[in-house]
Design a protein around this motif. Sequence first.
Motif, PDB file in Angstrom:
ATOM      1  N   CYS A  16       2.062   6.492  -3.799  1.00 50.28           N
ATOM      2  CA  CYS A  16       1.727   5.097  -3.522  1.00 50.28           C
ATOM      3  C   CYS A  16       2.845   4.340  -2.819  1.00 50.28           C
ATOM      4  O   CYS A  16       2.612   3.235  -2.312  1.00 50.28           O
ATOM      5  N   LYS A  17       4.048   4.890  -2.772  1.00 42.55           N
ATOM      6  CA  LYS A  17       5.114   4.190  -2.051  1.00 42.55           C
ATOM      7  C   LYS A  17       4.819   4.120  -0.552  1.00 42.55           C
ATOM      8  O   LYS A  17       5.404   3.299   0.167  1.00 42.55           O
ATOM      9  N   TYR A  18       3.906   4.977  -0.080  1.00 50.35           N
ATOM     10  CA  TYR A  18       3.529   4.943   1.333  1.00 50.35           C
ATOM     11  C   TYR A  18       2.394   3.949   1.604  1.00 50.35           C
ATOM     12  O   TYR A  18       1.942   3.823   2.738  1.00 50.35           O
ATOM     13  N   ASP A  19       1.948   3.276   0.552  1.00 49.76           N
ATOM     14  CA  ASP A  19       0.932   2.228   0.708  1.00 49.76           C
ATOM     15  C   ASP A  19       1.406   0.986  -0.038  1.00 49.76           C
ATOM     16  O   ASP A  19       0.769   0.524  -0.988  1.00 49.76           O
ATOM     17  N   PRO A  20       2.545   0.420   0.378  1.00 47.24           N
ATOM     18  CA  PRO A  20       3.172  -0.655  -0.407  1.00 47.24           C
ATOM     19  C   PRO A  20       2.341  -1.927  -0.467  1.00 47.24           C
ATOM     20  O   PRO A  20       2.424  -2.672  -1.441  1.00 47.24           O
ATOM     21  N   THR A  21       1.545  -2.204   0.545  1.00 48.73           N
ATOM     22  CA  THR A  21       0.754  -3.440   0.525  1.00 48.73           C
ATOM     23  C   THR A  21      -0.425  -3.348  -0.435  1.00 48.73           C
ATOM     24  O   THR A  21      -0.989  -4.376  -0.820  1.00 48.73           O
ATOM     25  N   ASN A  22      -0.808  -2.143  -0.823  1.00 48.38           N
ATOM     26  CA  ASN A  22      -1.930  -1.960  -1.750  1.00 48.38           C
ATOM     27  C   ASN A  22      -1.512  -1.058  -2.914  1.00 48.38           C
ATOM     28  O   ASN A  22      -2.286  -0.214  -3.358  1.00 48.38           O
ATOM     29  N   ILE A  23      -0.301  -1.264  -3.390  1.00 46.37           N
ATOM     30  CA  ILE A  23       0.238  -0.326  -4.372  1.00 46.37           C
ATOM     31  C   ILE A  23      -0.565  -0.313  -5.670  1.00 46.37           C
ATOM     32  O   ILE A  23      -0.767   0.741  -6.284  1.00 46.37           O
ATOM     33  N   HIS A  24      -1.066  -1.478  -6.105  1.00 43.03           N
ATOM     34  CA  HIS A  24      -1.853  -1.507  -7.344  1.00 43.03           C
ATOM     35  C   HIS A  24      -3.220  -0.853  -7.132  1.00 43.03           C
ATOM     36  O   HIS A  24      -3.714  -0.139  -8.012  1.00 43.03           O
ATOM     37  N   CYS A  26      -3.732   1.438  -5.021  1.00 48.71           N
ATOM     38  CA  CYS A  26      -3.446   2.855  -4.796  1.00 48.71           C
ATOM     39  C   CYS A  26      -3.553   3.643  -6.098  1.00 48.71           C
ATOM     40  O   CYS A  26      -4.151   4.726  -6.132  1.00 48.71           O
TER      41      CYS A  26
END
Length: 300
Positions: A16-24, A26
Amino acid sequence: MSGLHSLTTVDYASICKYDPTNIHVCFRYLQQVIYFLVPYEPQLNTTSITASINEANQRLESMNIQFMIYTKQNATAALELLTIIIFDPSDPGFKFFAWTYLIDWIFGYREVISFRGDNGNLTLLTDYQLPLAQQVVPSEITTNLVRYSRAGIIYIAFMMLALSFVLVGYMIVTKGEFEGYNMFQLDQVGGIVWVGRPSSNCLLAKWYVGPKPTSPVRSLLLSHGARYHFTHTSRITKGVYYLDRASAALNDIITFRYGAYMYAFDIKLWRMFSSPQLRYIGDEADFIDRKINASYPLTK
């Protein structure tokens, strides 16, 4: 293939670090994927499936597919070309997203393009491209082409049939004073001057093959087909060429008599011509009179 089938090795944070804007979000969609895979875990962990997964990953890693961007490290830095390997074995956390990109490639939303140059090679994955939605050109639809062809055939058939009735009418009006052989040129003469190219492509080719034909008539009111396909030998009297009215109609000339004059309307030129009725005295005068009265005089 991305490693999610093995429930004990999933590292949510590294993915999920590669999707920081949608981490929750993710974390939630990763859990949903794992729940979906639970019933299939025994099959996915078999030796044959594991071997196939490893082989697929190795092949993709060997292709060295990359993302590319032109950018600057900071405002004062020079413009650089930066790349990152999508299937990087040293970065297992990105493998889940790498496979989502691969799915886009499989379904045609992305392309993989390889550039080979003197100083190296680049194998790049393109941006996501939505399918192009475009209306079909109506003229290219098969059913429409059939309709156009059918309309053309009906038009040609109607024109040729109508011309045939006109010729029969002139045969009756002139009481049989017409050149019979010319009536067999309905397609070669009438088809060209009345219908045009659709019925005459093969005839045009025929005219240009072999030696050029000759004709004793040079009248500008005669079409090329009439000049070279009509019979002319018995139509010349006293140096004047008399075109019978049925043949004239075949040549796109509509004739009618009014009073002591014969009128001719040339549809090709869109002009009206007139000629007084003449009589000759001498041998075969009756025959000449009938032929003249049933014909329109043209210059030889």
